[in-house]
Design a protein around this motif. Structure first.
Motif, PDB file in Angstrom:
ATOM      1  N   UNK A   1       4.703  46.651  -5.359  1.00  0.00           N
ATOM      2  CA  UNK A   1       4.715  46.886  -4.099  1.00  0.00           C
ATOM      3  C   UNK A   1       6.192  47.725  -3.736  1.00  0.00           C
ATOM      4  N   UNK A   2       6.656  48.260  -4.723  1.00  0.00           N
ATOM      5  CA  UNK A   2       8.071  49.043  -4.447  1.00  0.00           C
ATOM      6  C   UNK A   2       7.873  50.203  -3.690  1.00  0.00           C
ATOM      7  N   UNK A   3       8.789  50.544  -2.792  1.00  0.00           N
ATOM      8  CA  UNK A   3       8.886  51.752  -1.864  1.00  0.00           C
ATOM      9  C   UNK A   3       8.473  52.796  -2.849  1.00  0.00           C
ATOM     10  N   UNK A   4       8.851  53.193  -4.004  1.00  0.00           N
ATOM     11  CA  UNK A   4       8.572  54.297  -4.924  1.00  0.00           C
ATOM     12  C   UNK A   4       7.181  54.135  -5.241  1.00  0.00           C
ATOM     13  N   UNK A   5       6.487  53.157  -5.519  1.00  0.00           N
ATOM     14  CA  UNK A   5       5.041  53.020  -6.216  1.00  0.00           C
ATOM     15  C   UNK A   5       4.048  53.074  -4.935  1.00  0.00           C
ATOM     16  N   UNK A   6       4.566  52.751  -3.723  1.00  0.00           N
ATOM     17  CA  UNK A   6       3.428  52.446  -2.423  1.00  0.00           C
ATOM     18  C   UNK A   6       3.660  53.766  -1.648  1.00  0.00           C
ATOM     19  N   UNK A   7       4.829  54.323  -1.589  1.00  0.00           N
ATOM     20  CA  UNK A   7       4.996  55.380  -0.749  1.00  0.00           C
ATOM     21  C   UNK A   7       6.064  56.659  -1.227  1.00  0.00           C
ATOM     22  N   UNK A   8       5.585  57.263  -2.410  1.00  0.00           N
ATOM     23  CA  UNK A   8       6.362  57.984  -2.896  1.00  0.00           C
ATOM     24  C   UNK A   8       6.781  59.295  -2.081  1.00  0.00           C
ATOM     25  N   UNK A   9       5.973  59.503  -1.245  1.00  0.00           N
ATOM     26  CA  UNK A   9       6.528  60.577  -0.263  1.00  0.00           C
ATOM     27  C   UNK A   9       7.969  60.305   0.247  1.00  0.00           C
ATOM     28  N   UNK A  10       8.344  59.220   0.283  1.00  0.00           N
ATOM     29  CA  UNK A  10       9.621  58.869   1.153  1.00  0.00           C
ATOM     30  C   UNK A  10      10.781  58.794   0.147  1.00  0.00           C
ATOM     31  N   UNK A  11      10.528  58.895  -1.021  1.00  0.00           N
ATOM     32  CA  UNK A  11      11.406  58.819  -2.158  1.00  0.00           C
ATOM     33  C   UNK A  11      12.308  60.071  -1.820  1.00  0.00           C
ATOM     34  N   UNK A  12      11.796  61.169  -1.777  1.00  0.00           N
ATOM     35  CA  UNK A  12      12.674  62.481  -1.425  1.00  0.00           C
ATOM     36  C   UNK A  12      13.471  62.045  -0.506  1.00  0.00           C
ATOM     37  N   UNK A  13      13.292  61.353   0.344  1.00  0.00           N
ATOM     38  CA  UNK A  13      14.435  61.201   1.537  1.00  0.00           C
ATOM     39  C   UNK A  13      15.365  60.156   1.363  1.00  0.00           C
ATOM     40  N   UNK A  14      15.328  59.330   0.449  1.00  0.00           N
ATOM     41  CA  UNK A  14      16.168  58.232  -0.012  1.00  0.00           C
ATOM     42  C   UNK A  14      17.434  58.810  -0.376  1.00  0.00           C
ATOM     43  N   UNK A  15      18.676  58.618   0.646  1.00  0.00           N
ATOM     44  CA  UNK A  15      19.808  59.032   0.259  1.00  0.00           C
ATOM     45  C   UNK A  15      20.826  58.545  -0.868  1.00  0.00           C
ATOM     46  N   UNK A  16      21.603  59.154  -1.339  1.00  0.00           N
ATOM     47  CA  UNK A  16      22.394  58.611  -2.522  1.00  0.00           C
ATOM     48  C   UNK A  16      23.348  57.628  -2.042  1.00  0.00           C
ATOM     49  N   UNK A  17      23.552  57.535  -0.724  1.00  0.00           N
ATOM     50  CA  UNK A  17      24.461  56.468  -0.311  1.00  0.00           C
ATOM     51  C   UNK A  17      23.963  55.083  -0.380  1.00  0.00           C
ATOM     52  N   UNK A  18      22.651  54.999  -0.698  1.00  0.00           N
ATOM     53  CA  UNK A  18      22.273  53.604  -1.186  1.00  0.00           C
ATOM     54  C   UNK A  18      22.422  53.189  -2.585  1.00  0.00           C
ATOM     55  N   UNK A  19      22.914  54.236  -3.381  1.00  0.00           N
ATOM     56  CA  UNK A  19      23.088  53.925  -4.873  1.00  0.00           C
ATOM     57  C   UNK A  19      24.170  52.701  -5.233  1.00  0.00           C
ATOM     58  N   UNK A  20      24.001  51.802  -5.859  1.00  0.00           N
ATOM     59  CA  UNK A  20      22.974  51.693  -6.970  1.00  0.00           C
ATOM     60  C   UNK A  20      21.548  51.337  -6.635  1.00  0.00           C
ATOM     61  N   UNK A  21      21.226  51.114  -5.319  1.00  0.00           N
ATOM     62  CA  UNK A  21      19.981  50.501  -5.230  1.00  0.00           C
ATOM     63  C   UNK A  21      18.957  51.997  -5.203  1.00  0.00           C
ATOM     64  N   UNK A  22      17.785  51.569  -5.675  1.00  0.00           N
ATOM     65  CA  UNK A  22      16.953  52.685  -6.053  1.00  0.00           C
ATOM     66  C   UNK A  22      15.516  52.287  -5.072  1.00  0.00           C
ATOM     67  N   UNK A  23      14.744  53.277  -4.990  1.00  0.00           N
ATOM     68  CA  UNK A  23      13.499  53.076  -4.111  1.00  0.00           C
ATOM     69  C   UNK A  23      12.707  52.453  -5.166  1.00  0.00           C
TER      70      UNK A  23
END
Length: 59
Positions: free
Chosen positions: A3-25
């Motif tokens: 149920x990760x964001x990347x798995x369930x909503x891959x369309x939102x991954x492209x909007x994930x900001x690099x400011x969140x690193x090291x946390x990943x979708x």
């Protein structure tokens, strides 16, 4: 992660900001109430919003 964001909503991954690193979708649950940074693919504007709100389309 199930149920990760990347798995369930891959369309939102492209909007994930690099400011969140090291946390990943793929390390956050799609239902999380964690406030993270997002980046608009068109204009590059960045804003903070709760992951679950983005999934529901309310922000």
């Amino acid at each position: 992660m199930n149920n990760s964001l990347a798995e369930v909503h891959p369309e939102l991954v492209s909007e994930w900001s690099e400011k969140n690193l090291p946390l990943k979708p793929d390390e956050v649950n799609a239902k999380s109430r964690k406030n993270v940074w997002w980046r608009c693919g068109k204009c590059g504007n960045e804003w903070k919003s709760v992951i679950n709100a983005r999934v529901k389309g309310t922000v």
